[in-house]
Enzyme design. Structure first.
Site, short mmCIF file in Angstrom:
data_model
loop_
_atom_site.label_atom_id
_atom_site.label_comp_id
_atom_site.label_asym_id
_atom_site.label_seq_id
_atom_site.Cartn_x
_atom_site.Cartn_y
_atom_site.Cartn_z
N LYS A 102 -1.50 -6.24 -7.84
CA LYS A 102 -1.84 -7.42 -7.04
C LYS A 102 -3.30 -7.83 -7.28
CE LYS A 102 -2.22 -9.98 -3.15
NZ LYS A 102 -3.66 -9.99 -2.99
N HIS A 122 0.84 -1.21 0.00
CA HIS A 122 0.00 0.00 0.00
C HIS A 122 0.87 1.25 0.00
CE1 HIS A 122 -2.86 -2.79 2.31
NE2 HIS A 122 -3.58 -2.43 1.27
P1 AMP Z 1 -6.79 -3.30 -0.18
O1 AMP Z 1 -6.56 -2.49 1.04
O2 AMP Z 1 -6.40 -4.73 -0.05
O3 AMP Z 1 -8.15 -3.10 -0.76
O4 AMP Z 1 -5.78 -2.74 -1.27
C1 AMP Z 1 -5.73 -1.38 -1.57
C2 AMP Z 1 -4.87 -1.18 -2.79
O5 AMP Z 1 -3.56 -1.66 -2.53
C3 AMP Z 1 -5.38 -1.93 -4.02
O6 AMP Z 1 -5.23 -1.12 -5.16
C4 AMP Z 1 -4.49 -3.13 -4.05
O7 AMP Z 1 -4.33 -3.66 -5.36
C5 AMP Z 1 -3.19 -2.55 -3.56
N1 AMP Z 1 -2.32 -3.59 -3.03
C6 AMP Z 1 -2.62 -4.52 -2.08
N2 AMP Z 1 -1.58 -5.36 -1.89
C7 AMP Z 1 -0.61 -4.97 -2.75
C8 AMP Z 1 0.71 -5.45 -3.05
N3 AMP Z 1 1.23 -6.51 -2.44
N4 AMP Z 1 1.42 -4.80 -4.00
C9 AMP Z 1 0.90 -3.72 -4.64
N5 AMP Z 1 -0.33 -3.22 -4.41
C10 AMP Z 1 -1.08 -3.84 -3.47
#
Ligand code: AMP
Length: 280
Positions: free
Chosen positions: A149, A37
């Protein structure tokens, strides 16, 4: 760093920033932030004048049987991490701020959202597109950063932005991994050490496919078979899908087209659902 919890306050601030000619970058998250993130936050800070990180566990993207209630919430730690990564504002509204009583409007992309995640989580992307459209209207970003991801989510958002002519630049940041290859995820904390070891088979299967492509293997069935074989060696890994798809449309592909094809994997590790992918 300013924490904003009210929609009207966020709208006023966004209006002020825009009027003063500042470029707004938005990073939508559900909190429990990790380096993956924070990398999105840093990217947004490079490209925008002001960065808003939204921290909102969006109830509409969880099905009733999913982990909405137990999803990790740790706003204090998230604030500290975002400050360090260069965010200017955290927008952390209550669900009742975003979806007040009587809320009844939903948005769904109907093509890219259908396969893969759309099969086992049929209401998921409707929740995602709805909340992202709401966040765009509330925060008025010039650019928004999402992670590779969640490749299908990125493709669905791209399509939504194109179809509805949102004037937001969608920026996709690469997947950040732990040193051993496991894709960073807020859900990794649910894994016991032994489950985590088995979860490593997901990134290993993806890397094996990448190596096979580098050695000249382009056939989908060969790549899918090999990746599935690697996953199948682990007792507690239950494969949901292993699929070679077009990274933009999520349609299945018979052969790798470099830079366009994506190998996507979803699997259950006991009660933990993990997804990962690699662009081939
Ligand atoms: P989330 O909080 O899981 O909804 O993720 C928020 C954002 O962070 C989304 O755009 C995800 O794709 C991105 N994200 C989550 N994990 C990763 C990771 N390991 N690498 C890059 N982006 C990520």
């Amino acid at each position: 760093m300013q924490i904003i919890t009210s929609v009207s306050e966020m709208q006023t601030l966004a209006h002020q920033l825009r009027s003063s000619g500042q470029l707004i970058g938005l990073v939508p998250t559900m909190g429990a932030l990790h380096e993956g993130h924070l990398n999105l936050v840093r990217l947004a800070a490079e490209r925008a004048d002001k960065v808003i990180v939204s921290v909102f566990v969006n109830p509409t993207q969880f099905a009733p049987n999913e982990d909405f209630n137990k999803y990790p919430r740790e706003l204090e730690a998230d604030i500290a991490k975002c400050t360090e990564a260069g965010a200017d504002y955290i927008f952390a509204p209550d669900p009742s701020e975003i979806y007040p009583k009587g809320y009844s409007t939903f948005l769904s992309e109907e093509h890219v959202a259908k396969p893969l995640e759309g099969i086992s989580r049929p209401t998921h992307f409707r929740g995602v597109t709805t909340v992202v459209a709401l966040l765009f209207n509330i925060c008025r970003p010039d650019l928004a950063v999402f992670g590779q991801k969640d490749a299908q989510q990125a493709a669905v958002i791209h399509k939504m932005v194109a179809d509805l002519r949102f004037s937001v630049d969608v920026v996709i940041a690469p997947t950040l991994r732990e040193p051993d290859g496991l894709a960073m995820s807020s859900r990794n904390r649910y894994l016991t050490p032994s489950l985590r070891t088995e979860a490593l088979s997901i990134s290993r299967a993806l890397f094996k496919a990448r190596d096979m492509v580098a050695a000249g293997e382009l056939r989908s069935d060969r790549l899918v078979a090999e990746a599935t074989h690697i996953l199948a060696q682990h007792r507690r890994v239950r494969v949901i899908y292993v699929s070679l798809v077009n990274r933009h449309t999520m349609e299945p592909m018979r052969e790798v087209v470099p830079g366009v094809s994506l190998l996507a994997i979803a699997a259950w590790l006991d009660e933990v659902r993990l997804i990962d992918n690699i662009v081939l």
